[in-house]
Design an enzyme around this catalytic site. Structure first.
Site, PDB file in Angstrom:
ATOM      1  N   SER A   1      -4.068  36.278   6.791  1.00 43.01           N
ATOM      2  CA  SER A   1      -4.804  37.229   7.629  1.00 43.01           C
ATOM      3  C   SER A   1      -6.041  37.758   6.905  1.00 43.01           C
ATOM      4  O   SER A   1      -5.993  38.102   5.732  1.00 43.01           O
ATOM      5  CB  SER A   1      -3.904  38.398   8.008  1.00 43.01           C
ATOM      6  OG  SER A   1      -2.822  37.952   8.783  1.00 43.01           O
ATOM      7  N   GLY A   2      -7.150  37.804   7.632  1.00 40.71           N
ATOM      8  CA  GLY A   2      -8.399  38.245   7.048  1.00 40.71           C
ATOM      9  C   GLY A   2      -9.212  37.134   6.420  1.00 40.71           C
ATOM     10  O   GLY A   2     -10.358  37.329   6.037  1.00 40.71           O
TER      11      GLY A   2
ATOM     12  N   GLY B   1       0.030  35.850   5.397  1.00 41.78           N
ATOM     13  CA  GLY B   1      -0.699  35.956   4.141  1.00 41.78           C
ATOM     14  C   GLY B   1      -2.113  35.426   4.212  1.00 41.78           C
ATOM     15  O   GLY B   1      -2.909  35.653   3.301  1.00 41.78           O
TER      16      GLY B   1
ATOM     17  N   HIS C   1      -6.783  53.654   7.056  1.00 44.35           N
ATOM     18  CA  HIS C   1      -6.484  55.007   6.586  1.00 44.35           C
ATOM     19  C   HIS C   1      -5.810  55.008   5.221  1.00 44.35           C
ATOM     20  O   HIS C   1      -5.105  55.933   4.857  1.00 44.35           O
ATOM     21  CB  HIS C   1      -5.606  55.762   7.591  1.00 44.35           C
ATOM     22  CG  HIS C   1      -6.071  55.635   8.998  1.00 44.35           C
ATOM     23  ND1 HIS C   1      -7.343  55.991   9.395  1.00 44.35           N
ATOM     24  CD2 HIS C   1      -5.460  55.157  10.105  1.00 44.35           C
ATOM     25  CE1 HIS C   1      -7.481  55.763  10.687  1.00 44.35           C
ATOM     26  NE2 HIS C   1      -6.374  55.247  11.138  1.00 44.35           N
TER      27      HIS C   1
ATOM     28  N   ASP D   1     -11.138  43.519  15.616  1.00 43.91           N
ATOM     29  CA  ASP D   1     -10.326  43.381  14.413  1.00 43.91           C
ATOM     30  C   ASP D   1     -11.246  43.031  13.243  1.00 43.91           C
ATOM     31  O   ASP D   1     -11.218  41.928  12.706  1.00 43.91           O
ATOM     32  CB  ASP D   1      -9.292  42.278  14.647  1.00 43.91           C
ATOM     33  CG  ASP D   1      -8.142  42.335  13.660  1.00 43.91           C
ATOM     34  OD1 ASP D   1      -8.165  43.210  12.779  1.00 43.91           O
ATOM     35  OD2 ASP D   1      -7.241  41.483  13.759  1.00 43.91           O
TER      36      ASP D   1
END
Length: 262
Positions: free
Chosen positions: A208-209, A206, A68, A113
Site C-alpha cells: 500500500s502506498g 504491505g 493523525h 487517498d
C-alpha cells in the site's frame, strides 16, 4: 488505513526524471519477480520497513502514513534489500504531512487517498536515488496498457513479506470494465486506476502506498498510481484487480501544496 502520495526533498543534480541509471528488466511478460537492484530509484521505504514511498519532485516525497499520527519517523532511500546494510542508501526524517482534505478513513472507496510529506533535510540525487515523473494532469491510460507495481509487500496471500524489492507487470483495466458488476462495481471511481485482475499477479499486503510505474512514449517512467486497496479475499483474486489512486487526477492539488505557504 490511508495510502498517501507524497513528493520528496532533493538538491543537486539535473532535474531529469523517470530515467534510471540501471534500467528495469521488463522483458518478462508475466510473473512477479525480484527487481534489478536500483532499477526503480524513486522507490522508498519507511524506516520501520513496513510502509513505502517514492521520490517524485524537488521538495516533497511519497509515502504511506496513518492519519493523525504524531510519531516521528524516517524514510530510507536507495534500498533494494531491506534487511542488510547497502552502500548508497540514506535515511531522512519526515518533518510534515499534508493529507488531502477530502480523505475519509471510514470510506476508502470515496477516493482522495493521497497526501504529501516533506523531509527534514534535502537529499542529493545519485545513481541509486532518482526522480520519478508525474503524468500530465487528467491523463487516462487505455485498457491493457502495461505498467509495473513495485514494493516489499507479501509475496502471496498470508505469505512472507519480501526482503528485496519486487516488481510485477499489470495491465490497466479501463473504468468501464472495472466498474462492471462482476468486477469492482460502484466501489471503483473515476479518480482511481484498476490494474491486474488476472488471478495471478497483483499488489499485496504491505505494498500500500507504492507506485504503479508506467512508461511513456518517450521512454521515461511516470508514476500513474498509488496502491490504495485490493480484494478482501486476498491477493491475486480473479476480476478484483489492484486499485490505485490515479495520480493524474491530483496534479493541481499536488502543485498547490508544494507551492503553498507551508
Amino acid at each position: 488505513m490511508i495510502r498517501i502520495l507524497l513528493l520528496s526533498a532533493l538538491v543537486a543534480g539535473a532535474l531529469t526524471c523517470g530515467v534510471p541509471t540501471y534500467p528495469p528488466d521488463v522483458t518478462r511478460v508475466v510473473g512477479g519477480e525480484e527487481a534489478t537492484p536500483n532499477s526503480w530509484p524513486w522507490q522508498v521505504s519507511r524506516w520501520d520497513l513496513t510502509m513505502l514511498l517514492k521520490l517524485v519532485l524537488n521538495s516533497w516525497a511519497q509515502v504511506i502514513l496513518l492519519p493523525h499520527s504524531s510519531r516521528t519517523y524516517a524514510v530510507a532511500l536507495g534500498r533494494h534489500n531491506l534487511y542488510i546494510a547497502e552502500s548508497g542508501s540514506v535515511a531522512v526524517l519526515v518533518s510534515m504531512t499534508v493529507v488531502h482534505e477530502k480523505w475519509n478513513s471510514s470510506d476508502v472507496s470515496n477516493g482522495y487517498d493521497i497526501a504529501l510529506v516533506k523531509l527534514t533535510n534535502p537529499v542529493s540525487l545519485t545513481d541509486k536515488i532518482q526522480l520519478a515523473c508525474l503524468p500530465p494532469a487528467g491523463t487516462i491510460l487505455p485498457n491493457n496498457y502495461p505498467c509495473y507495481v513495485t514494493g516489499w509487500g507479501y509475496l502471496q496471500t498470508d505469505g512472507p513479506a519480501a526482503e528485496v524489492l519486487q516488481q510485477g507487470r499489470l495491465l490497466v483495466v479501463d473504468y468501464a470494465t472495472c466498474s462492471s458488476p462482476d468486477w469492482w462495481g460502484s466501489t471503483v471511481k473515476t479518480c482511481m486506476i484498476c490494474a491486474g485482475g488476472d488471478g495471478a499477479i497483483s499488489s499485496c499486503f504491505g505494498d500500500s502506498g507504492g507506485p504503479l510505474n508506467c512508461q511513456a512514449a518517450d521512454g521515461r517512467w511516470e508514476v500513474h498510481g498509488i496502491v490504495s486497496f485490493g480484494s478482501s479475499f486476498g491477493c491475486n483474486y480473479y476480476h478484483k484487480p489492484s486499485v490505485f489512486t490515479r495520480v493524474s487526477k491530483y496534479i493541481d492539488w499536488i502543485n498547490s501544496v508544494r507551492t503553498g505557504p507551508a
